[in-house]
Design an enzyme around this catalytic site. Sequence first.
Site, PDB file in Angstrom:
ATOM      1  N   ILE A 177       0.838  -1.199   0.000  1.00  0.00           N
ATOM      2  CA  ILE A 177       0.000   0.000   0.000  1.00  0.00           C
ATOM      3  C   ILE A 177       0.872   1.248   0.000  1.00  0.00           C
ATOM      4  CG2 ILE A 177      -1.882   1.233   1.164  1.00  0.00           C
ATOM      5  CD1 ILE A 177      -2.753  -1.391   2.401  1.00  0.00           C
ATOM      6  N   LEU A 179       3.780   1.688  -1.241  1.00  0.00           N
ATOM      7  CA  LEU A 179       4.382   1.952  -2.552  1.00  0.00           C
ATOM      8  C   LEU A 179       3.336   2.400  -3.572  1.00  0.00           C
ATOM      9  CD1 LEU A 179       6.981   0.973  -1.372  1.00  0.00           C
ATOM     10  CD2 LEU A 179       7.331  -0.469  -3.364  1.00  0.00           C
ATOM     11  N   HIS A 433       5.865 -10.227 -32.332  1.00  0.00           N
ATOM     12  CA  HIS A 433       6.894  -9.173 -32.313  1.00  0.00           C
ATOM     13  C   HIS A 433       6.259  -7.852 -32.731  1.00  0.00           C
ATOM     14  CE1 HIS A 433      10.722  -7.165 -32.732  1.00  0.00           C
ATOM     15  NE2 HIS A 433      10.306  -6.697 -33.903  1.00  0.00           N
TER      16      HIS A 433
HETATM   17  C1  LIG Z   1      -5.383  -0.184  -0.307  1.00  0.00           C
HETATM   18  C2  LIG Z   1      -5.577  -1.630  -0.669  1.00  0.00           C
HETATM   19  C3  LIG Z   1      -5.407  -2.021  -1.985  1.00  0.00           C
HETATM   20  C4  LIG Z   1      -5.600  -3.342  -2.334  1.00  0.00           C
HETATM   21  N1  LIG Z   1      -5.417  -3.694  -3.641  1.00  0.00           N
HETATM   22  C5  LIG Z   1      -5.604  -4.971  -4.010  1.00  0.00           C
HETATM   23  C6  LIG Z   1      -5.468  -5.349  -5.372  1.00  0.00           C
HETATM   24  O1  LIG Z   1      -5.158  -4.537  -6.242  1.00  0.00           O
HETATM   25  N2  LIG Z   1      -5.693  -6.640  -5.702  1.00  0.00           N
HETATM   26  C7  LIG Z   1      -6.042  -7.570  -4.763  1.00  0.00           C
HETATM   27  O2  LIG Z   1      -6.250  -8.729  -5.124  1.00  0.00           O
HETATM   28  N3  LIG Z   1      -6.179  -7.240  -3.461  1.00  0.00           N
HETATM   29  C8  LIG Z   1      -5.965  -5.970  -3.070  1.00  0.00           C
HETATM   30  N4  LIG Z   1      -6.133  -5.615  -1.756  1.00  0.00           N
HETATM   31  C9  LIG Z   1      -6.499  -6.658  -0.788  1.00  0.00           C
HETATM   32  C10 LIG Z   1      -8.010  -6.931  -0.847  1.00  0.00           C
HETATM   33  O3  LIG Z   1      -8.725  -5.732  -0.667  1.00  0.00           O
HETATM   34  C11 LIG Z   1      -8.414  -7.927   0.200  1.00  0.00           C
HETATM   35  O4  LIG Z   1      -7.574  -9.055   0.133  1.00  0.00           O
HETATM   36  C12 LIG Z   1      -9.842  -8.360  -0.058  1.00  0.00           C
HETATM   37  O5  LIG Z   1     -10.714  -7.280   0.138  1.00  0.00           O
HETATM   38  C13 LIG Z   1     -10.194  -9.556   0.829  1.00  0.00           C
HETATM   39  O6  LIG Z   1     -11.448  -9.493   1.205  1.00  0.00           O
HETATM   40  P1  LIG Z   1     -12.169 -10.383   2.265  1.00  0.00           P
HETATM   41  O7  LIG Z   1     -13.210 -11.082   1.489  1.00  0.00           O
HETATM   42  O8  LIG Z   1     -11.274 -11.229   3.051  1.00  0.00           O
HETATM   43  O9  LIG Z   1     -12.781  -9.287   3.245  1.00  0.00           O
HETATM   44  P2  LIG Z   1     -12.977  -7.727   3.157  1.00  0.00           P
HETATM   45  O10 LIG Z   1     -13.082  -7.218   1.776  1.00  0.00           O
HETATM   46  O11 LIG Z   1     -11.958  -7.110   4.029  1.00  0.00           O
HETATM   47  O12 LIG Z   1     -14.431  -7.551   3.813  1.00  0.00           O
HETATM   48  C14 LIG Z   1     -14.708  -7.870   5.128  1.00  0.00           C
HETATM   49  C15 LIG Z   1     -15.981  -7.162   5.553  1.00  0.00           C
HETATM   50  O13 LIG Z   1     -16.387  -7.648   6.813  1.00  0.00           O
HETATM   51  C16 LIG Z   1     -16.901  -6.572   7.578  1.00  0.00           C
HETATM   52  N5  LIG Z   1     -16.845  -6.950   9.006  1.00  0.00           N
HETATM   53  C17 LIG Z   1     -15.742  -7.121   9.760  1.00  0.00           C
HETATM   54  N6  LIG Z   1     -16.089  -7.522  11.001  1.00  0.00           N
HETATM   55  C18 LIG Z   1     -17.436  -7.586  11.036  1.00  0.00           C
HETATM   56  C19 LIG Z   1     -18.388  -7.948  12.027  1.00  0.00           C
HETATM   57  N7  LIG Z   1     -18.024  -8.353  13.237  1.00  0.00           N
HETATM   58  N8  LIG Z   1     -19.708  -7.881  11.698  1.00  0.00           N
HETATM   59  C20 LIG Z   1     -20.110  -7.489  10.471  1.00  0.00           C
HETATM   60  N9  LIG Z   1     -19.245  -7.144   9.493  1.00  0.00           N
HETATM   61  C21 LIG Z   1     -17.928  -7.210   9.762  1.00  0.00           C
HETATM   62  C22 LIG Z   1     -16.016  -5.411   7.211  1.00  0.00           C
HETATM   63  O14 LIG Z   1     -16.657  -4.174   7.459  1.00  0.00           O
HETATM   64  C23 LIG Z   1     -15.815  -5.653   5.716  1.00  0.00           C
HETATM   65  O15 LIG Z   1     -16.776  -4.986   4.952  1.00  0.00           O
HETATM   66  C24 LIG Z   1      -5.970  -4.308  -1.360  1.00  0.00           C
HETATM   67  C25 LIG Z   1      -6.155  -3.913  -0.026  1.00  0.00           C
HETATM   68  C26 LIG Z   1      -5.955  -2.597   0.316  1.00  0.00           C
HETATM   69  C27 LIG Z   1      -6.168  -2.201   1.744  1.00  0.00           C
HETATM   70  N1  LIG Z   2      -1.794  -4.932  -5.446  1.00  0.00           N
HETATM   71  C1  LIG Z   2      -2.334  -5.656  -4.478  1.00  0.00           C
HETATM   72  O1  LIG Z   2      -2.805  -6.762  -4.679  1.00  0.00           O
HETATM   73  C2  LIG Z   2      -2.392  -5.075  -3.091  1.00  0.00           C
HETATM   74  C3  LIG Z   2      -2.272  -3.713  -2.905  1.00  0.00           C
HETATM   75  C4  LIG Z   2      -2.337  -3.236  -1.605  1.00  0.00           C
HETATM   76  C5  LIG Z   2      -2.520  -4.098  -0.544  1.00  0.00           C
HETATM   77  N2  LIG Z   2      -2.647  -5.424  -0.782  1.00  0.00           N
HETATM   78  C6  LIG Z   2      -2.804  -6.386   0.346  1.00  0.00           C
HETATM   79  O2  LIG Z   2      -2.858  -5.681   1.560  1.00  0.00           O
HETATM   80  C7  LIG Z   2      -1.862  -6.176   2.437  1.00  0.00           C
HETATM   81  C8  LIG Z   2      -1.404  -5.092   3.358  1.00  0.00           C
HETATM   82  O3  LIG Z   2      -0.594  -4.107   2.709  1.00  0.00           O
HETATM   83  P1  LIG Z   2       0.399  -3.218   3.553  1.00  0.00           P
HETATM   84  O4  LIG Z   2       1.175  -2.373   2.611  1.00  0.00           O
HETATM   85  O5  LIG Z   2      -0.315  -2.581   4.692  1.00  0.00           O
HETATM   86  O6  LIG Z   2       1.312  -4.295   4.248  1.00  0.00           O
HETATM   87  P2  LIG Z   2       2.678  -5.001   3.799  1.00  0.00           P
HETATM   88  O7  LIG Z   2       2.825  -6.153   4.686  1.00  0.00           O
HETATM   89  O8  LIG Z   2       2.750  -5.189   2.334  1.00  0.00           O
HETATM   90  O9  LIG Z   2       3.781  -3.894   4.143  1.00  0.00           O
HETATM   91  C9  LIG Z   2       3.934  -3.344   5.399  1.00  0.00           C
HETATM   92  C10 LIG Z   2       5.341  -2.847   5.534  1.00  0.00           C
HETATM   93  O10 LIG Z   2       5.429  -2.064   6.709  1.00  0.00           O
HETATM   94  C11 LIG Z   2       6.623  -2.402   7.378  1.00  0.00           C
HETATM   95  N3  LIG Z   2       6.461  -2.103   8.793  1.00  0.00           N
HETATM   96  C12 LIG Z   2       5.943  -2.897   9.759  1.00  0.00           C
HETATM   97  N4  LIG Z   2       5.939  -2.243  10.928  1.00  0.00           N
HETATM   98  C13 LIG Z   2       6.458  -1.018  10.711  1.00  0.00           C
HETATM   99  C14 LIG Z   2       6.686   0.121  11.508  1.00  0.00           C
HETATM  100  N5  LIG Z   2       6.386   0.128  12.818  1.00  0.00           N
HETATM  101  N6  LIG Z   2       7.226   1.221  10.921  1.00  0.00           N
HETATM  102  C15 LIG Z   2       7.513   1.234   9.598  1.00  0.00           C
HETATM  103  N7  LIG Z   2       7.315   0.187   8.796  1.00  0.00           N
HETATM  104  C16 LIG Z   2       6.787  -0.910   9.342  1.00  0.00           C
HETATM  105  C17 LIG Z   2       6.832  -3.859   7.074  1.00  0.00           C
HETATM  106  O11 LIG Z   2       8.186  -4.206   7.217  1.00  0.00           O
HETATM  107  C18 LIG Z   2       6.349  -3.952   5.622  1.00  0.00           C
HETATM  108  O12 LIG Z   2       7.379  -3.705   4.718  1.00  0.00           O
HETATM  109  C19 LIG Z   2      -0.784  -6.726   1.521  1.00  0.00           C
HETATM  110  O13 LIG Z   2      -0.029  -7.704   2.160  1.00  0.00           O
HETATM  111  C20 LIG Z   2      -1.585  -7.273   0.378  1.00  0.00           C
HETATM  112  O14 LIG Z   2      -1.930  -8.595   0.624  1.00  0.00           O
HETATM  113  C21 LIG Z   2      -2.595  -5.935  -2.034  1.00  0.00           C
END
Ligand SMILES: Cc1cc2nc3c(=O)[nH]c(=O)nc-3n(C[C@H](O)[C@H](O)[C@H](O)COP(=O)(O)OP(=O)(O)OC[C@H]3O[C@@H](n4cnc5c(N)ncnc54)[C@H](O)[C@@H]3O)c2cc1C
Ligand SMILES: NC(=O)c1ccc[n+]([C@@H]2O[C@H](COP(=O)([O-])OP(=O)(O)OC[C@H]3O[C@@H](n4cnc5c(N)ncnc54)[C@H](O)[C@@H]3O)[C@@H](O)[C@H]2O)c1
Length: 458
Positions: A177, A179, A433
């Site tokens: 995130i 990056l 190509h």
């Molecule tokens: C900034 C960012 C960028 C990302 N980009 C990508 C990407 O490009 N490609 C990719 O594959 N993945 C990406 N991810 C990761 C991806 O978003 C997650 O892996 C994905 O959403 C997994 O979803 P999930 O089904 O596990 O649950 P989530 O999507 O996290 O949904 C869980 C839901 O449960 C709800 N919930 C939690 N606790 C309760 C409770 N007790 N009662 C009722 N509801 C509750 C939450 O409100 C939430 O709506 C990204 C994540 C972040 C943060």
């Molecule tokens: N393109 C994608 O699919 C995509 C994009 C965004 C997020 N995600 C998912 O969301 C997850 C979470 O992303 P993220 O960037 O939060 O986690 P991450 O695990 O990718 O990176 C977190 C980084 O923070 C560092 N860190 C840990 N503690 C720290 C501290 N106290 N101070 C400074 N640095 C510290 C870690 O060493 C690590 O490099 C990813 O692992 C990925 O699975 C996926």
Amino acid sequence: MEAADVIIIGSGQGGVPLAKDFAEEGRRVVLFERDALGGSCVNYGCTPSKAFLAAAHAVGRARHAKELGVHAHINVDFPAVMDRVRGVRDSFNQGTQKRLHDAGVRVVCAEASFVGDRTVTGGNITVQAPLVVINTGTSSKIPKIPGLAGTPYLTNRNFFDLKQLPPRLLVIGGGYIGLELGQGLARLGSETHLIVKGDRVLNHEEPDVSEVLAEALKRDNINIHFNVETKKVTYIDNVFTLTLDNGQELQAEAMLVVIGREPNTSALNVSASSVELDAKGFVKIDDQFRTTCNGVYAIGDVANQPAFTHVSWEDYRRLKAILSGENRTRADRVLGYAVYTEPQVGRVGMTIEDAKKKGINARCVTLPVSQIARAIEWGHDLGFYRMVVDNDNDKILGATLVGYETAELVHVFLSLMEAGATWQLLEQSVHIHPTYGEGLPSLARLLLGDNIPSCPNR
Ligand SMILES: Cc1cc2nc3c(=O)[nH]c(=O)nc-3n(C[C@H](O)[C@H](O)[C@H](O)COP(=O)(O)OP(=O)(O)OC[C@H]3O[C@@H](n4cnc5c(N)ncnc54)[C@H](O)[C@@H]3O)c2cc1C
Ligand SMILES: NC(=O)c1ccc[n+]([C@@H]2O[C@H](COP(=O)([O-])OP(=O)(O)OC[C@H]3O[C@@H](n4cnc5c(N)ncnc54)[C@H](O)[C@@H]3O)[C@@H](O)[C@H]2O)c1
């Protein structure tokens, strides 16, 4: 107490289609969601971040076009960029609401918790069902930095609500995130500092991936501070001041905290059921998504699966098959992922280190993108393609592709690996190509001992 056939907790990427499918089959489905429908991906993750990066990378490409002799005058309308991001996000969110509504799912907008083994309460209703699926995802981990609490720092949760471009940005965390969003805001015009705890960015990846990314970020004028920790934060007159453990002070109008995720299980009150959590709070599951409580399953990030949307979605497909009597597991799938920086990182399967740790007799070959005609023509010099193969049976075990749009290109490997292909199949393929894809048979040809990949005109 009400009765239902299925309870889904959380409207994540697996829970929504599962709820919809079961409801369309005529089952009584209750879905609890405490926040926005569609979960992190739709509302605070993939969808808004990729819509945001569309604008950021357009700027990056325009700026780098000077290397092609094109000098662009760039004017970023940041409020318009973010309005568009929120528009895309809202349309996906509304699509989720409509799908659930049309299927007849009963959506309870409330936090759910267990009151018994298959009994869940939330929003003034208590429901019992023979099948409960936990799909509650993860939330941002927040470090205990003195002074941080109570300041208006950003996480992925509120980042997409930004209305104005912060002139300066501090990013704590050099992972996915940090990056993606850090490079994004830098490209849109924020003076950006990236605070990295260790000695490289993307430390889950191979070291040379980190090197390429660090170079790319430097070219975007991002200041990377390696091997530092944050000691203190103050927020005075709308400015953050971050004190690092080397004594340096950095200031900015915005600070993004992205150091990893933690599972959303604390509100679930699993102790009222036989659902067990692991030491980090993730729900324990077996290979068929079963928790330790009969009739209760968990899918997606909360079950400590690789945290990607396509994994949670594939969990849904596999769980549905398992529940209908098929002998499927989660253990036999080829998983890939990508990082949407520029250049991108496309990954699938094992690295050479992974293979060695598993005791596999493996080797790898690496082709710099600078050897590929298309990359030279398009002015891209950063990145490489790497493939890991099994020496005993020639099968492809994994690939790492760093370069332009490699999130797309890596699907060639996903399909080859799913089909159990050998590297010779790739070597014999005739690719078009001039394309980046042409680099893939060239990569395989390195295994024949070719020193210069046989790519036309090179
Ligand atoms: C900034 C960012 C960028 C990302 N980009 C990508 C990407 O490009 N490609 C990719 O594959 N993945 C990406 N991810 C990761 C991806 O978003 C997650 O892996 C994905 O959403 C997994 O979803 P999930 O089904 O596990 O649950 P989530 O999507 O996290 O949904 C869980 C839901 O449960 C709800 N919930 C939690 N606790 C309760 C409770 N007790 N009662 C009722 N509801 C509750 C939450 O409100 C939430 O709506 C990204 C994540 C972040 C943060
Ligand atoms: N393109 C994608 O699919 C995509 C994009 C965004 C997020 N995600 C998912 O969301 C997850 C979470 O992303 P993220 O960037 O939060 O986690 P991450 O695990 O990718 O990176 C977190 C980084 O923070 C560092 N860190 C840990 N503690 C720290 C501290 N106290 N101070 C400074 N640095 C510290 C870690 O060493 C690590 O490099 C990813 O692992 C990925 O699975 C996926």
